[in-house]
Enzyme design. Structure first.
Site, short mmCIF file in Angstrom:
data_model
loop_
_atom_site.label_atom_id
_atom_site.label_comp_id
_atom_site.label_asym_id
_atom_site.label_seq_id
_atom_site.Cartn_x
_atom_site.Cartn_y
_atom_site.Cartn_z
N LEU A 125 -98.60 -38.01 26.08
CA LEU A 125 -97.60 -37.23 25.34
C LEU A 125 -97.84 -35.77 25.71
CD1 LEU A 125 -97.64 -38.76 21.72
CD2 LEU A 125 -95.88 -39.03 23.46
N ASP A 126 -96.75 -35.02 25.87
CA ASP A 126 -96.87 -33.61 26.22
C ASP A 126 -97.73 -32.87 25.20
OD1 ASP A 126 -95.09 -34.10 28.27
OD2 ASP A 126 -93.34 -33.48 27.10
N TYR A 127 -98.27 -31.75 25.63
CA TYR A 127 -99.11 -30.88 24.79
C TYR A 127 -98.43 -30.59 23.45
CZ TYR A 127 -101.90 -26.70 23.62
OH TYR A 127 -102.71 -25.77 23.01
#
Length: 242
Positions: free
Chosen positions: A101-103
């Site tokens: 999952l993105d930051y």
């Protein structure tokens, strides 16, 4: 006899794809000899080393993390930022996230030391529903949402949503809450698709992965997956891959 990359994956060192890269890079030894051939098969009597570390087969473990925003989907970060394994410190096995999952994205993240399981869920044909909720700046039209389902070429990549619908919108604030279902998982895919339509994503959360949800959890919470949850999501992916 099992293929070398499968043995490495089952030991929890890495996914099978990553194991294949390590073999071709000359990082794997069998009985003291470097093996770069992907077709190599080994038995339980063979001594396998990966990057100089002897392989020890671990019992497979499976975890669910409610990933907070501002956390890296990795097991380490050279900039000293928080990583997802920091939230499951009691686990002795070498677990790694299944996909990422993105930051700035929160929500369901699965972690395991079972490379075959991870590879199965990340397989393009797996078609396991990954359900996201996005808050957009601006309210996309039905026609624009259709273009997301048809597929869009962005930065040379074809990106497509399996399903998308506006759950609610606020005309005064000019924002919308949109549910997006993905089967694939390309880097920053949802954000890129909405940005291409002119609707930047303010917040993004993955609410469900297959049959696994965040029910009863808060950001930063983690728990082992129950045996029936592992079985359900594995069967779902296997049926689709077939």
């Amino acid at each position: 006899m099992e293929r070398l990359q499968k043995v490495i994956a089952q030991a929890g060192v890495a996914s099978r794809r990553k194991a294949e890269e390590m073999i071709t890079q000359g990082k794997v030894k069998v009985n003291g000899k470097v093996m770069k051939e992907l077709g190599t098969k080994v038995s339980t009597n063979d001594k396998v080393e990966v990057a100089g570390v002897p392989l020890v087969k671990e019992v497979p473990v499976y975890y669910l993390l409610y990933k907070p925003r501002g956390v890296i989907s990795s097991v380490k970060d050279d900039k000293g930022r928080k990583v997802v394994t920091d939230y499951i410190p009691e686990v002795k096995e070498r677990i790694f996230p299944i996909g990422r999952l993105d930051y700035d994205t929160s929500g369901v993240l699965l972690l395991t030391n079972d490379g075959d399981f991870a590879n199965l869920l990340m397989h393009p044909s797996g078609e396991v529903d990954k359900v996201y909720i996005a808050k957009t700046k601006g309210i996309p039209s039905a026609e624009q949402l259709k273009s997301m389902k048809k597929g869009m070429m962005i930065e040379g990549e074809h990106m497509k949503a399996a399903h998308v619908k506006v759950m609610s919108s606020e005309n005064k604030k000019n924002t919308a809450i949109v549910q997006v279902v993905l089967h694939e998982g390309k880097n920053r895919q949802i954000r890129k698709m909405f940005e291409a339509l002119g609707y930047p994503v303010d917040k993004l959360k993955r609410e469900r992965y297959g049959s696994i949800t965040l029910q009863g959890m808060n950001a930063g919470d983690a728990r082992p997956l129950k045996p029936h949850e592992v079985k359900q999501i594995r069967q779902l992916a296997e049926e689709n891959v077939k």
